[in-house]
Design a protein around this motif. Structure first.
Motif, PDB file in Angstrom:
ATOM      1  N   MET A   1      53.684 -39.186 -44.256  1.00 46.91           N
ATOM      2  CA  MET A   1      54.953 -39.665 -44.798  1.00 46.91           C
ATOM      3  C   MET A   1      55.348 -40.977 -44.147  1.00 46.91           C
ATOM      4  SD  MET A   1      57.626 -36.937 -43.049  1.00 46.91           S
ATOM      5  CE  MET A   1      56.460 -35.568 -42.926  1.00 46.91           C
ATOM      6  N   GLY A   2      56.140 -41.765 -44.878  1.00 48.61           N
ATOM      7  CA  GLY A   2      56.678 -42.990 -44.334  1.00 48.61           C
ATOM      8  C   GLY A   2      57.881 -42.683 -43.451  1.00 48.61           C
ATOM      9  N   ASN A   3      58.299 -43.661 -42.668  1.00 47.65           N
ATOM     10  CA  ASN A   3      59.391 -43.441 -41.731  1.00 47.65           C
ATOM     11  C   ASN A   3      60.710 -43.160 -42.439  1.00 47.65           C
ATOM     12  OD1 ASN A   3      60.424 -43.330 -39.027  1.00 47.65           O
ATOM     13  ND2 ASN A   3      61.341 -45.338 -39.341  1.00 47.65           N
ATOM     14  N   LYS A   4      60.962 -43.830 -43.584  1.00 56.26           N
ATOM     15  CA  LYS A   4      62.206 -43.590 -44.321  1.00 56.26           C
ATOM     16  C   LYS A   4      62.261 -42.146 -44.828  1.00 56.26           C
ATOM     17  CE  LYS A   4      63.065 -48.343 -45.869  1.00 56.26           C
ATOM     18  NZ  LYS A   4      63.211 -49.226 -47.051  1.00 56.26           N
TER      19      LYS A   4
ATOM     20  N   ASP B   1      49.007 -48.015 -36.808  1.00 60.63           N
ATOM     21  CA  ASP B   1      47.676 -48.607 -36.936  1.00 60.63           C
ATOM     22  C   ASP B   1      47.442 -49.006 -38.391  1.00 60.63           C
ATOM     23  OD1 ASP B   1      47.253 -48.022 -34.257  1.00 60.63           O
ATOM     24  OD2 ASP B   1      46.344 -46.072 -34.700  1.00 60.63           O
ATOM     25  N   ASP B   2      46.283 -49.589 -38.645  1.00 64.56           N
ATOM     26  CA  ASP B   2      45.899 -49.926 -40.009  1.00 64.56           C
ATOM     27  C   ASP B   2      45.837 -48.634 -40.839  1.00 64.56           C
ATOM     28  OD1 ASP B   2      43.606 -50.204 -42.139  1.00 64.56           O
ATOM     29  OD2 ASP B   2      44.233 -52.255 -41.691  1.00 64.56           O
ATOM     30  N   ILE B   3      46.656 -48.542 -41.866  1.00 64.80           N
ATOM     31  CA  ILE B   3      46.757 -47.307 -42.652  1.00 64.80           C
ATOM     32  C   ILE B   3      45.436 -46.972 -43.328  1.00 64.80           C
ATOM     33  CG2 ILE B   3      47.883 -46.217 -44.628  1.00 64.80           C
ATOM     34  CD1 ILE B   3      50.421 -47.671 -43.917  1.00 64.80           C
TER      35      ILE B   3
ATOM     36  N   ILE C   1      45.195 -32.510 -47.544  1.00 63.70           N
ATOM     37  CA  ILE C   1      46.224 -33.390 -46.996  1.00 63.70           C
ATOM     38  C   ILE C   1      47.329 -33.574 -48.022  1.00 63.70           C
ATOM     39  CG2 ILE C   1      46.702 -35.696 -46.085  1.00 63.70           C
ATOM     40  CD1 ILE C   1      43.712 -35.838 -45.311  1.00 63.70           C
ATOM     41  N   TRP C   2      48.571 -33.464 -47.564  1.00 66.69           N
ATOM     42  CA  TRP C   2      49.731 -33.628 -48.443  1.00 66.69           C
ATOM     43  C   TRP C   2      50.389 -34.972 -48.174  1.00 66.69           C
ATOM     44  CZ3 TRP C   2      54.824 -30.275 -47.987  1.00 66.69           C
ATOM     45  CH2 TRP C   2      55.724 -30.685 -48.976  1.00 66.69           C
ATOM     46  N   LEU C   3      50.393 -35.815 -49.192  1.00 64.51           N
ATOM     47  CA  LEU C   3      51.134 -37.067 -49.125  1.00 64.51           C
ATOM     48  C   LEU C   3      52.556 -36.767 -49.565  1.00 64.51           C
ATOM     49  CD1 LEU C   3      51.530 -40.102 -48.877  1.00 64.51           C
ATOM     50  CD2 LEU C   3      50.473 -40.364 -51.138  1.00 64.51           C
TER      51      LEU C   3
ATOM     52  N   VAL D   1      53.616 -39.852 -39.313  1.00 62.88           N
ATOM     53  CA  VAL D   1      54.662 -40.700 -39.869  1.00 62.88           C
ATOM     54  C   VAL D   1      54.256 -42.154 -39.656  1.00 62.88           C
ATOM     55  CG1 VAL D   1      57.074 -41.401 -39.720  1.00 62.88           C
ATOM     56  CG2 VAL D   1      56.452 -38.991 -39.430  1.00 62.88           C
ATOM     57  N   PHE D   2      54.165 -42.912 -40.739  1.00 62.21           N
ATOM     58  CA  PHE D   2      53.735 -44.305 -40.668  1.00 62.21           C
ATOM     59  C   PHE D   2      54.948 -45.212 -40.513  1.00 62.21           C
ATOM     60  CE2 PHE D   2      50.415 -41.948 -42.727  1.00 62.21           C
ATOM     61  CZ  PHE D   2      49.258 -42.451 -42.152  1.00 62.21           C
ATOM     62  N   SER D   3      54.903 -46.033 -39.486  1.00 60.71           N
ATOM     63  CA  SER D   3      56.034 -46.893 -39.159  1.00 60.71           C
ATOM     64  C   SER D   3      55.537 -48.277 -38.766  1.00 60.71           C
ATOM     65  CB  SER D   3      56.855 -46.285 -38.013  1.00 60.71           C
ATOM     66  OG  SER D   3      57.883 -47.145 -37.594  1.00 60.71           O
ATOM     67  N   HIS D   4      56.324 -49.308 -39.072  1.00 59.16           N
ATOM     68  CA  HIS D   4      55.961 -50.672 -38.697  1.00 59.16           C
ATOM     69  C   HIS D   4      56.149 -50.902 -37.200  1.00 59.16           C
ATOM     70  CE1 HIS D   4      55.379 -51.892 -42.817  1.00 59.16           C
ATOM     71  NE2 HIS D   4      56.600 -51.491 -43.138  1.00 59.16           N
ATOM     72  N   GLU D   5      56.972 -50.088 -36.569  1.00 56.70           N
ATOM     73  CA  GLU D   5      57.255 -50.236 -35.157  1.00 56.70           C
ATOM     74  C   GLU D   5      56.696 -49.047 -34.370  1.00 56.70           C
ATOM     75  OE1 GLU D   5      61.442 -50.603 -34.778  1.00 56.70           O
ATOM     76  OE2 GLU D   5      61.561 -52.502 -35.880  1.00 56.70           O
ATOM     77  N   LYS D   6      56.320 -49.296 -33.131  1.00 56.64           N
ATOM     78  CA  LYS D   6      55.827 -48.221 -32.278  1.00 56.64           C
ATOM     79  C   LYS D   6      56.978 -47.289 -31.911  1.00 56.64           C
ATOM     80  CE  LYS D   6      51.783 -50.393 -30.177  1.00 56.64           C
ATOM     81  NZ  LYS D   6      51.103 -50.744 -28.891  1.00 56.64           N
TER      82      LYS D   6
END
Length: 231
Positions: free
Chosen positions: A108-111, A149-151, A166-168, A132-137
């Protein structure tokens, strides 16, 4: 579904006939790894007299989402409060339990993660590995691991690991990105009988035309309709 490995060996210059595979291929040759759904590209080491190609059926990624009749998965501000108002008293989970038992990783994305934290219940996926994928650490916690990291590379590696599906989870930006990378194997859309009027669509401002292949559908007593597509 665990990743399945196929190995093909042939002399250099011979045509390689790939077996029919259901999911995106992970082609490994020496230190070269590439994922593609259409035209597999393999870099040949001319110093070798034989070619060994390892082919994997990667762990499938399912985009399973709820949306309104207009195709929106959230209000314009990202709010999904309208989902909690839909309850006809039947306790129909729309096959959620069955789906949930067959996955062990969520993306999932951070939002979207921040929206999940607003739910008036404990964290809903405590028994899964959650990324959770985020632009910031950010510092990981007991429930989620943050990834900046590189998605593409991260998910390529993830799909080769043993385990369940895997569930997106979303949201729209992550959905769009994985769709453009060709990393989504199945889309499960459960349409809620409500019209928001305005909102965020499942793939956001998707600019690339993408065709899906119908695989199944089901109508629930609640009035919800679930449609499954493969890509």
């Amino acid at each position: 579904m665990e990743a399945i490995r196929h190995t093909i060996s042939c002399e250099q210059g011979r045509q390689i006939n790939l077996p029919p595979l259901t999911y995106p291929l992970v082609l490994t040759f020496e230190h070269y790894i590439k994922i593609t759904k259409q035209s597999p590209e393999i870099l040949i080491n001319k110093k070798k007299k034989t070619i060994d190609v390892n082919i994997y059926e990667g762990i499938p990624i399912h985009l399973s989402t709820l949306k309104d009749s207009d195709g929106f998965i959230a209000r314009e501000d990202g709010n999904i409060d309208w989902l909690s108002t839909f309850d006809d008293g039947t306790n129909d989970d729309h096959d959620y339990k069955l789906f949930y038992e067959n996955i062990d990783v969520t993306l999932m994305g951070n939002k979207t993660y921040q929206q999940v934290l607003t739910f008036p219940v404990p964290f809903p996926y405590p028994d899964k590995k959650n990324y959770v994928f985020s632009h910031e650490k950010q510092k990981s916690n007991e429930f989620v691991e943050f990834v900046n990291d590189d998605i593409y590379e991260f998910i390529n590696h993830l799909k080769k690991q043993p385990g369940k599906d895997i569930w997106l989870v979303g949201g729209a930006q992550l959905n769009q990105l994985l769709l453009s990378f060709g990393l989504i194997d199945e889309i499960i859309m459960t349409i809620i009988p409500i019209a928001l009027g305005k909102g965020i669509s499942i793939f956001g401002q998707q600019s690339i035309e993408q065709k899906f292949k119908y695989s199944d559908s089901k109508i629930f007593s609640t009035g919800c309709v679930q449609i499954k597509y493969t890509i």
